[in-house]
Design an enzyme around this catalytic site. Sequence first.
Site, PDB file in Angstrom:
ATOM      1  N   SER A 124      -4.244  72.529 -32.703  1.00 10.10           N
ATOM      2  CA  SER A 124      -4.439  71.496 -32.536  1.00 10.10           C
ATOM      3  C   SER A 124      -3.115  71.484 -31.545  1.00 10.10           C
ATOM      4  O   SER A 124      -1.760  71.572 -32.089  1.00 10.10           O
ATOM      5  CB  SER A 124      -4.421  70.258 -32.944  1.00 10.10           C
ATOM      6  OG  SER A 124      -3.279  70.058 -33.806  1.00 10.10           O
ATOM      7  N   ASP A 173      -6.669  66.588 -33.318  1.00 13.29           N
ATOM      8  CA  ASP A 173      -5.264  67.359 -34.422  1.00 13.29           C
ATOM      9  C   ASP A 173      -6.652  66.214 -36.308  1.00 13.29           C
ATOM     10  O   ASP A 173      -6.137  67.555 -37.031  1.00 13.29           O
ATOM     11  CB  ASP A 173      -4.459  65.675 -34.650  1.00 13.29           C
ATOM     12  CG  ASP A 173      -3.422  66.137 -33.505  1.00 13.29           C
ATOM     13  OD1 ASP A 173      -3.498  66.715 -32.875  1.00 13.29           O
ATOM     14  OD2 ASP A 173      -3.105  64.232 -33.143  1.00 13.29           O
ATOM     15  N   GLU A 214      -7.155  62.095 -33.034  1.00 10.40           N
ATOM     16  CA  GLU A 214      -5.889  62.344 -32.360  1.00 10.40           C
ATOM     17  C   GLU A 214      -5.142  61.638 -32.404  1.00 10.40           C
ATOM     18  O   GLU A 214      -4.698  59.984 -32.818  1.00 10.40           O
ATOM     19  CB  GLU A 214      -5.572  61.797 -30.747  1.00 10.40           C
ATOM     20  CG  GLU A 214      -4.521  62.999 -30.413  1.00 10.40           C
ATOM     21  CD  GLU A 214      -4.338  64.053 -30.014  1.00 10.40           C
ATOM     22  OE1 GLU A 214      -3.345  64.617 -30.193  1.00 10.40           O
ATOM     23  OE2 GLU A 214      -5.668  65.091 -30.070  1.00 10.40           O
ATOM     24  N   GLU A 270       0.570  63.831 -40.031  1.00 10.87           N
ATOM     25  CA  GLU A 270      -0.978  64.771 -39.421  1.00 10.87           C
ATOM     26  C   GLU A 270      -1.707  64.481 -40.758  1.00 10.87           C
ATOM     27  O   GLU A 270      -2.493  64.207 -41.234  1.00 10.87           O
ATOM     28  CB  GLU A 270      -1.209  65.708 -39.176  1.00 10.87           C
ATOM     29  CG  GLU A 270      -1.489  64.839 -37.661  1.00 10.87           C
ATOM     30  CD  GLU A 270      -1.337  66.182 -36.688  1.00 10.87           C
ATOM     31  OE1 GLU A 270      -1.455  67.893 -37.058  1.00 10.87           O
ATOM     32  OE2 GLU A 270      -0.837  66.780 -35.330  1.00 10.87           O
TER      33      GLU A 270
END
Length: 140
Positions: free
Chosen positions: A31, A41, A54, A11
Amino acid sequence: MSANRKGDRRERELVNALDEAGFAVMRAPASGSATERELPDVLAGNGERFYAIEAKSSAGDPIYLDGEEVEALLFFSRNFGAKARIAVRFDREDWYFFHPGDLYTTDGGNYRVKKETAIADGTDFTEFVGDSKRTTLDDL
């Protein structure tokens, strides 16, 4: 490395890449777990395009997304005014992006992305950030 640590690292990698591409971007804190509200996210925008993302990664196995997780992303995106996107990254591959409606739906109402599908049908990072446009043989 634990799956959560690897996911967090992926991420952050996506956030940094979007930042370098000129997007205002943030990882949504907590998240997925520490809040009662389902949050994407990553949130990203560049003044023209706004995304709720996401992000999922895998060593090579198909990536599965829970149907409720995807529905929550769609709900958040509609209310926030962003485009919902699923970002997937397989080891030794780039990020690929999908609208949730373009994903394969399992009999149980969940979603699946195979590595081959991501490479063949996903929007690659360069196209996603607007630096190129995919041309197919049908376009020529």
